[in-house]
Scaffold this motif. Structure first.
Motif, PDB file in Angstrom:
ATOM      1  N   PRO A 371     -59.802 -23.064  47.300  1.00  0.00           N
ATOM      2  CA  PRO A 371     -58.807 -23.638  48.213  1.00  0.00           C
ATOM      3  C   PRO A 371     -59.121 -25.054  48.654  1.00  0.00           C
ATOM      4  O   PRO A 371     -58.222 -25.782  49.090  1.00  0.00           O
ATOM      5  N   THR A 372     -60.399 -25.495  48.534  1.00  0.00           N
ATOM      6  CA  THR A 372     -60.733 -26.858  48.939  1.00  0.00           C
ATOM      7  C   THR A 372     -60.438 -27.883  47.858  1.00  0.00           C
ATOM      8  O   THR A 372     -60.586 -29.088  48.097  1.00  0.00           O
ATOM      9  N   ALA A 373     -60.029 -27.419  46.702  1.00  0.00           N
ATOM     10  CA  ALA A 373     -59.695 -28.356  45.619  1.00  0.00           C
ATOM     11  C   ALA A 373     -58.413 -29.093  45.971  1.00  0.00           C
ATOM     12  O   ALA A 373     -57.408 -28.462  46.305  1.00  0.00           O
ATOM     13  N   PRO A 374     -58.404 -30.439  45.906  1.00  0.00           N
ATOM     14  CA  PRO A 374     -57.200 -31.188  46.258  1.00  0.00           C
ATOM     15  C   PRO A 374     -56.093 -30.994  45.231  1.00  0.00           C
ATOM     16  O   PRO A 374     -56.348 -30.673  44.072  1.00  0.00           O
ATOM     17  N   SER A 375     -54.866 -31.197  45.667  1.00  0.00           N
ATOM     18  CA  SER A 375     -53.710 -31.052  44.778  1.00  0.00           C
ATOM     19  C   SER A 375     -53.482 -32.357  44.036  1.00  0.00           C
ATOM     20  O   SER A 375     -52.766 -33.251  44.503  1.00  0.00           O
ATOM     21  N   ARG A 376     -54.100 -32.496  42.887  1.00  0.00           N
ATOM     22  CA  ARG A 376     -53.872 -33.661  42.038  1.00  0.00           C
ATOM     23  C   ARG A 376     -54.251 -33.330  40.604  1.00  0.00           C
ATOM     24  O   ARG A 376     -55.126 -32.494  40.347  1.00  0.00           O
ATOM     25  N   SER A 388     -57.256 -27.729  41.100  1.00  0.00           N
ATOM     26  CA  SER A 388     -56.538 -28.970  41.430  1.00  0.00           C
ATOM     27  C   SER A 388     -55.327 -29.163  40.532  1.00  0.00           C
ATOM     28  O   SER A 388     -54.213 -29.436  41.017  1.00  0.00           O
ATOM     29  N   PHE A 389     -55.516 -29.038  39.239  1.00  0.00           N
ATOM     30  CA  PHE A 389     -54.402 -29.222  38.305  1.00  0.00           C
ATOM     31  C   PHE A 389     -53.316 -28.172  38.544  1.00  0.00           C
ATOM     32  O   PHE A 389     -52.127 -28.463  38.444  1.00  0.00           O
ATOM     33  N   SER A 390     -53.721 -26.949  38.868  1.00  0.00           N
ATOM     34  CA  SER A 390     -52.741 -25.881  39.086  1.00  0.00           C
ATOM     35  C   SER A 390     -51.891 -26.173  40.315  1.00  0.00           C
ATOM     36  O   SER A 390     -50.670 -25.951  40.314  1.00  0.00           O
ATOM     37  N   ARG A 391     -52.513 -26.675  41.370  1.00  0.00           N
ATOM     38  CA  ARG A 391     -51.743 -27.040  42.553  1.00  0.00           C
ATOM     39  C   ARG A 391     -50.794 -28.196  42.235  1.00  0.00           C
ATOM     40  O   ARG A 391     -49.636 -28.215  42.678  1.00  0.00           O
ATOM     41  N   CYS A 392     -51.279 -29.162  41.454  1.00  0.00           N
ATOM     42  CA  CYS A 392     -50.468 -30.319  41.079  1.00  0.00           C
ATOM     43  C   CYS A 392     -49.238 -29.901  40.276  1.00  0.00           C
ATOM     44  O   CYS A 392     -48.145 -30.436  40.446  1.00  0.00           O
ATOM     45  N   ARG A 429     -49.216 -18.788  48.306  1.00  0.00           N
ATOM     46  CA  ARG A 429     -48.498 -19.430  49.407  1.00  0.00           C
ATOM     47  C   ARG A 429     -49.251 -20.655  49.912  1.00  0.00           C
ATOM     48  O   ARG A 429     -48.692 -21.742  50.065  1.00  0.00           O
ATOM     49  N   ASP A 430     -50.553 -20.509  50.125  1.00  0.00           N
ATOM     50  CA  ASP A 430     -51.342 -21.608  50.687  1.00  0.00           C
ATOM     51  C   ASP A 430     -51.588 -22.706  49.669  1.00  0.00           C
ATOM     52  O   ASP A 430     -51.808 -23.869  50.041  1.00  0.00           O
ATOM     53  N   ALA A 431     -51.574 -22.368  48.382  1.00  0.00           N
ATOM     54  CA  ALA A 431     -51.816 -23.372  47.338  1.00  0.00           C
ATOM     55  C   ALA A 431     -50.540 -24.075  46.910  1.00  0.00           C
ATOM     56  O   ALA A 431     -50.600 -25.054  46.151  1.00  0.00           O
TER      57      ALA A 431
END
Length: 439
Positions: A371-376, A388-392, A429-431
């Protein structure tokens, strides 16, 4: 998941994974990736590859028989009380319960939703009352044979009287007949196929549609190549001057035909074996049924573009080409591969406009999401590039709840199952992943 009905389906991939659903709890907190999940998850497909299950039964070799079946002397009762009414039901005739072609016809009809009955010729004496109701209504609007002579233990499971009953029924009510697997020869009746060569097809070949075949199977491109392998084929020639048209050819050999008898009955036949899981069965089975029923049947042919990328965020066992299986740590997607997957999805949409709304399904296991991985979309300065890539790319796929830690849920307690589902929904939901609570 998008359902696409189309005349031409260039891609047909189906690997369906379903997830149970429970409304998410606001108290659920996504966990970070931890080593408590043990070694890599061993997917059932990998277990199947390691176990090397038994191959499908080898296609049977049909005897080549000549000479017409003897005609029954008595007039068939199928001619009695005939009306123009025909029920929308299909008759499958197999030699016995172990007939190679029986599962093939059944699976083809089941996929479409067409009602049918099965007659096992070895165990049943075919009489007119099995085909026609007392009021003269025909019970079946198509006859589907597993093979042209219904061979059982080297001979036909029907005697001359039974063949006469069947043909009289077809003639009287205008019913078409399809033989799924046909050898050249003239027994029990002549399809205009003459001897060429025969043998197994173990190296894949590609049959082509003739002009008549392109009309018969007009939901395929006229230039389509029909892949055939793991089959036994009777590469045939057509008798000159005989009332027949080739549908499929392989070079100069005929692999499919329509023909008409002297009394006007219409028949179609393939001269190679077809198993229930083979690609050529999927391509041709619908067309055979549609032709046999004159296009009037119950059911619908649906093409499902449903591609699942299973166990996202998790490790899975890595099966190498040489048979070596690595389970520690196993295989896990890299972050850049998320963007590459999205690019492949867009390429499919661009190449095939009918699939312009196609989305990959991503059954995910949130236990290894960080969860601490940034969204990029970058592997720089992130504790987990895949997260990160998945959130992006989160809005570009359809995410499916596949439990938090992927336990084997055959015997897990109800409370654990609820927690696995609930917590996994909270991760999405949170990601910012587009997972519907009931997907």
């Amino acid at each position: 998941m998008k359902r696409i009905r189309t005349r031409v389906l260039p891609v047909l991939l189906a690997a369906i994974v379903t997830g149970s659903v429970v409304a998410p709890s606001s108290s659920a907190t996504p966990s970070s990736a931890t080593p408590d999940e043990g070694h890599a998850h061993e997917h059932p497909l990998i277990r199947a590859a390691i176990a090397r299950p038994k191959q499908a039964p080898a296609p049977p070799k049909l005897p080549v028989l000549n000479g017409p079946v003897g005609r029954a002397a008595a007039r068939s009762q199928a001619d009695v009380n005939a009306t123009t009414k025909v029920a929308l039901r299909v008759l499958v005739i197999a030699s016995s319960a172990t007939d190679f072609g029986l599962p093939t016809w059944k699976s083809t009809l089941d996929k479409i939703g067409q009602p049918y009955d099965v007659i096992l010729a070895k165990n049943t004496t075919l009489r007119a009352n099995l085909l026609v109701n007392n009021d003269g209504t025909a019970k079946y609007n198509a006859v589907l044979l597993t093979d042209n002579a219904l061979i059982s233990e080297g001979t036909s499971a029907f005697d001359s009287t039974e063949w006469s009953v069947l043909w009289s029924y077809e003639r009287t009510h205008g019913i078409r007949q399809v033989s799924l697997y046909t050898s050249y020869g003239t027994f029990p009746e002549d399809y205009c196929l003459r001897e060429g060569s025969e043998g197994p097809i173990t190296t894949p070949v590609q049959a082509t549609l003739t002009q008549a075949g392109a009309q018969f199977f007009d939901y395929l491109k006229a230039s389509a190549r029909i892949p055939i392998t793991e089959s036994y084929a009777y590469r045939s020639r057509l008798q000159p001057g005989c009332s027949a048209q080739a549908l499929l050819t392989l070079g100069n050999d005929v692999l499919g035909v329509t023909s008409t008898t002297s009394d006007g009955r219409q028949r179609a036949a393939l001269t190679f074996s077809s198993g229930e899981h083979q690609v050529h069965t999927d391509l041709l089975g619908y067309g055979l049924l549609r032709w046999a029923t004159n296009g009037v049947f119950i059911g619908e042919k649906r093409h499902w573009l449903n591609v699942d990328v299973d166990d996202w965020f998790n490790y899975t066992a890595h099966l190498y080409p040489d048979g070596r299986l690595e389970t520690n740590p196993g295989f896990r997607l890299s972050g850049p591969e998320v963007s590459a997957t999205h690019a492949q999805q867009n390429s499919l949409r661009d190449r095939y406009p009918l699939a312009d709304e196609f989305n990959l399904n991503i059954p995910y296991n949130g236990g290894r999401f960080v969860p601490t991985a940034p969204s990029r979309c970058s592997a720089v300065n992130t504790p987990d590039p895949l997260s990160s890539f998945s959130r992006c790319q989160g809005n570009n796929f359809q995410w499916i709840n596949h439990t938090m830690h992927h336990p084997a849920m055959d015997f897990t307690p109800y409370a654990q199952n609820v927690a696995e589902i609930r917590d996994n929904l909270a991760v999405a939901r949170d990601a910012g992943l587009s997972c519907q609570p009931r997907s």
